[in-house]
Design a protein around this motif. Structure first.
Motif, mmCIF file in Angstrom:
data_model
loop_
_atom_site.group_PDB
_atom_site.id
_atom_site.type_symbol
_atom_site.label_atom_id
_atom_site.label_comp_id
_atom_site.label_asym_id
_atom_site.label_seq_id
_atom_site.Cartn_x
_atom_site.Cartn_y
_atom_site.Cartn_z
ATOM 1 N N UNK A 27 38.076 29.898 35.600
ATOM 2 C CA UNK A 27 39.286 28.838 35.249
ATOM 3 C C UNK A 27 40.322 29.325 34.240
ATOM 4 N N UNK A 28 39.598 30.271 33.394
ATOM 5 C CA UNK A 28 40.816 30.873 32.353
ATOM 6 C C UNK A 28 41.919 31.576 33.050
ATOM 7 N N UNK A 29 41.523 32.584 34.187
ATOM 8 C CA UNK A 29 42.506 32.986 34.896
ATOM 9 C C UNK A 29 43.450 32.228 35.513
ATOM 10 N N UNK A 30 42.968 31.155 36.119
ATOM 11 C CA UNK A 30 43.695 29.852 36.569
ATOM 12 C C UNK A 30 44.845 29.469 35.652
ATOM 13 N N UNK A 31 44.230 29.093 34.363
ATOM 14 C CA UNK A 31 45.071 28.448 33.575
ATOM 15 C C UNK A 31 46.209 29.763 32.865
ATOM 16 N N UNK A 32 45.798 30.810 32.953
ATOM 17 C CA UNK A 32 46.951 32.034 32.461
ATOM 18 C C UNK A 32 47.680 32.037 33.385
ATOM 19 N N UNK A 33 47.647 32.094 34.825
ATOM 20 C CA UNK A 33 48.367 32.371 36.077
ATOM 21 C C UNK A 33 49.042 31.010 36.286
ATOM 22 N N UNK A 34 48.850 29.872 35.644
ATOM 23 C CA UNK A 34 49.425 28.689 35.861
ATOM 24 C C UNK A 34 49.430 28.390 37.334
ATOM 25 N N UNK A 35 48.288 28.344 38.054
ATOM 26 C CA UNK A 35 47.941 28.116 39.219
ATOM 27 C C UNK A 35 46.754 27.025 39.447
ATOM 28 N N UNK A 36 46.768 26.424 40.503
ATOM 29 C CA UNK A 36 45.387 25.461 40.739
ATOM 30 C C UNK A 36 44.139 26.298 40.760
ATOM 31 N N UNK A 37 43.065 26.017 40.038
ATOM 32 C CA UNK A 37 41.645 26.691 40.084
ATOM 33 C C UNK A 37 41.325 26.875 41.655
ATOM 34 N N UNK A 38 41.464 25.916 42.340
ATOM 35 C CA UNK A 38 40.865 25.749 43.967
ATOM 36 C C UNK A 38 41.842 27.028 44.457
ATOM 37 N N UNK A 39 42.910 27.097 44.432
ATOM 38 C CA UNK A 39 43.702 28.358 45.015
ATOM 39 C C UNK A 39 43.119 29.731 44.384
ATOM 40 N N UNK A 40 43.075 29.628 43.203
ATOM 41 C CA UNK A 40 42.509 31.051 42.556
ATOM 42 C C UNK A 40 41.373 31.222 43.061
ATOM 43 N N UNK A 41 40.164 30.371 43.099
ATOM 44 C CA UNK A 41 38.787 30.469 43.670
ATOM 45 C C UNK A 41 38.910 31.091 45.010
ATOM 46 N N UNK A 42 39.555 30.575 45.669
ATOM 47 C CA UNK A 42 39.735 31.156 47.165
ATOM 48 C C UNK A 42 40.096 32.646 47.192
ATOM 49 N N UNK A 43 41.147 32.902 46.396
ATOM 50 C CA UNK A 43 41.758 34.503 46.216
ATOM 51 C C UNK A 43 40.724 35.259 45.634
ATOM 52 N N UNK A 44 40.112 34.894 44.757
ATOM 53 C CA UNK A 44 38.760 35.520 43.939
ATOM 54 C C UNK A 44 37.592 35.803 45.289
ATOM 55 N N UNK A 45 37.587 34.769 45.881
ATOM 56 C CA UNK A 45 36.497 35.034 46.719
ATOM 57 C C UNK A 45 36.760 36.007 47.710
ATOM 58 N N UNK A 46 38.266 36.231 48.041
ATOM 59 C CA UNK A 46 38.618 37.317 49.086
ATOM 60 C C UNK A 46 38.582 38.594 48.417
ATOM 61 N N UNK A 47 39.147 38.658 47.155
ATOM 62 C CA UNK A 47 39.044 39.868 46.459
ATOM 63 C C UNK A 47 37.426 40.360 46.329
#
Length: 144
Positions: A27-47
């Motif tokens: 959530x902190x990274x999503x806020x920092x990157x100004x992106x939706x948390x749901x999108x970031x969660x998918x990217x993090x899962x792939x990483x």
């Protein structure tokens, strides 16, 4: 060549995690990157699946880059995230009439590989040196 938004975000996430000294939440990274948390969660899962990011749930949990993530080749990472494929779809819904005798397809494949090859020597860690690293640290530090 154009990268998908997911690949762009994945690169920014690993770079940001490479400069953080402590675990941070998605959530902190999503806020920092100004992106939706749901999108970031998918990217993090792939990483995480690729072994570049480690995640821990619960109190004291969060995201951290792995040693493999720090050493990861940007070219290899982009290849993995973008998937293998041609720059243009010569055989799609409306197949190109030049398909069998076209020189453009081969030229585009060579250009695509040259693009990746130019990124191969770069690592996540190398991209976090000055001036980028201090900017990333400033962004992470501002998150609240």
């Amino acid at each position: 060549m154009r990268l998908t938004k997911s690949t762009d975000l994945a690169l920014r996430v690993v770079m940001a995690l490479a400069v953080t000294e402590e675990s941070t939440t998605a959530r902190e990274v999503a806020v920092t990157m100004a992106v939706p948390y749901s999108h970031l969660a998918k990217v993090v899962a792939r990483l995480q699946h690729l072994g570049l990011v480690e995640t821990r749930r619960g109190r004291g949990g969060g995201l951290e880059i792995t040693a493999a993530g720090r050493r990861a080749s940007i070219g290899g990472l982009v290849r993995e995230l973008e998937g293998v494929g041609d720059v243009v779809d010569c055989e799609g819904d409306t197949p190109c009439p030049l398909n069998g005798d076209c020189l453009l397809r081969g030229a585009l494949r060579r250009a695509q590989e040259a693009f990746y090859a130019s990124l191969d020597p770069l690592t996540v860690e190398s991209l976090t040196k000055s001036p980028t690293g201090p900017v990333l640290i400033g962004l992470i530090g501002r998150r609240g």
